[in-house]
Scaffold this motif. Structure first.
Motif, PDB file in Angstrom:
ATOM      1  N   MET A  65       0.828  -1.200   0.000  1.00  0.00           N
ATOM      2  CA  MET A  65       0.000   0.000   0.000  1.00  0.00           C
ATOM      3  C   MET A  65       0.865   1.253   0.000  1.00  0.00           C
ATOM      4  SD  MET A  65      -2.794  -1.278   2.808  1.00  0.00           S
ATOM      5  CE  MET A  65      -3.430   0.367   3.054  1.00  0.00           C
ATOM      6  N   GLY A  72      -1.546  -5.165  -3.459  1.00  0.00           N
ATOM      7  CA  GLY A  72      -1.950  -4.045  -2.617  1.00  0.00           C
ATOM      8  C   GLY A  72      -1.579  -2.713  -3.237  1.00  0.00           C
ATOM      9  N   VAL A 121      -4.291   0.256  -4.503  1.00  0.00           N
ATOM     10  CA  VAL A 121      -4.238   1.629  -4.010  1.00  0.00           C
ATOM     11  C   VAL A 121      -4.101   2.612  -5.163  1.00  0.00           C
ATOM     12  CG1 VAL A 121      -2.868   3.257  -2.674  1.00  0.00           C
ATOM     13  CG2 VAL A 121      -3.365   1.004  -1.741  1.00  0.00           C
ATOM     14  N   ALA A 173      -1.336   4.445   5.076  1.00  0.00           N
ATOM     15  CA  ALA A 173      -0.273   3.462   4.840  1.00  0.00           C
ATOM     16  C   ALA A 173       0.777   3.525   5.941  1.00  0.00           C
ATOM     17  CB  ALA A 173       0.371   3.700   3.479  1.00  0.00           C
TER      18      ALA A 173
END
Length: 251
Positions: free
Chosen positions: A118, A185, A189, A207
């Motif tokens: 992320m 991930g 994002v 994050a």
């Protein structure tokens, strides 16, 4: 993909190391990973989050504070809902499950790797959207820093699995797959951020909060237990400075 390659490289150590990982080395690597994640959270996520809304004056800290707490809460929720087992322990955490010990170890590492993916994704999204303080070089610095941190993390996963009786290839594959969540991930994002540019400051801090949760809840406690905790402190310092330098030089 760069952090995933770091995990695969670390997992490949299982082919070259015949003995179990020494406690000294494991403590050092845990501390190093903690230092990299803390530095990446501060220099690459929290500070840019506040810089993006610096026109708000003293209120520029609000997105960073709110996003950070949401990130911590998100990882706490995942931790509670996912059955997993940490290295060096025999007591599973989360809901009861019939999953094997190997599967629960892999889930524990997957939880660790999610916020790292992320973080890379949100920095890249911020650079693509022209966010203040973020550039493609910044995204690359975060990717490289996390990849370096993932090398020891991959070894920390594959080596104990080999010692537990799994084959070298099985230990390598499971250790590598634990990092597969990072590109997923990151991509998720990036796709989300492209539609939610106004909340990028919150996403950066989110994050950071998720990464801090992993450090405070898992890495530091494991690094501080028993003997040789001073080595984890040294490893933390080296990892923090390395990531800080990468971010400043490449950012």
């Amino acid at each position: 993909m760069i952090p995933l390659l770091g995990t695969m490289l670390g997992s490949a150590f299982v082919f070259f190391m015949k003995k179990d990982m020494s406690p000294r080395l494991q403590k050092s690597l845990l501390g190093f990973a903690s230092g990299v994640m803390v530095a990446a959270s501060v220099w690459s996520l929290l500070i840019p989050s506040m810089e993006m809304v610096e026109d708000s004056g003293r209120w520029s800290v609000v997105p960073a504070a709110v996003g950070f707490l949401l990130g911590m809460g998100f990882l706490l929720l995942i931790d509670e809902l996912t059955p997993h087992l940490h290295i060096g322990t025999d007591k599973p955490e989360g809901p009861r499950s019939r999953l094997s010990r190997t599967a629960m170890l892999a889930l524990a590492v997957t939880i660790h790797n999610l916020p790292e993916g992320m973080a890379v994704g949100v920095v890249f999204a911020g650079s693509e959207n022209g966010a203040a303080g973020l550039s493609l070089a910044s995204a690359l610095a975060v990717s490289i820093g996390i990849a370096i941190q993932n090398v020891p993390e991959g070894a920390i996963i594959s080596m104990p699995m080999r010692a537990a009786g799994n084959s070298k290839w099985k230990s390598f594959v499971i250790g590598s797959l634990s990092g597969a969540v990072e590109p997923l991930g990151g991509l998720a994002v990036v796709l989300l951020a492209s539609f939610m540019t106004p909340v990028l400051p919150y996403m950066l801090a989110f994050a950071a909060g998720a990464m801090f949760y992993v450090v405070v809840e898992e890495l530091i406690p494991e690094a501080s237990e028993g003997e040789h905790s001073n080595l984890s402190t040294i490893g933390f310092a080296i990892g923090f400075v390395l990531m800080m330098v990468l971010d400043v030089v490449m950012g």
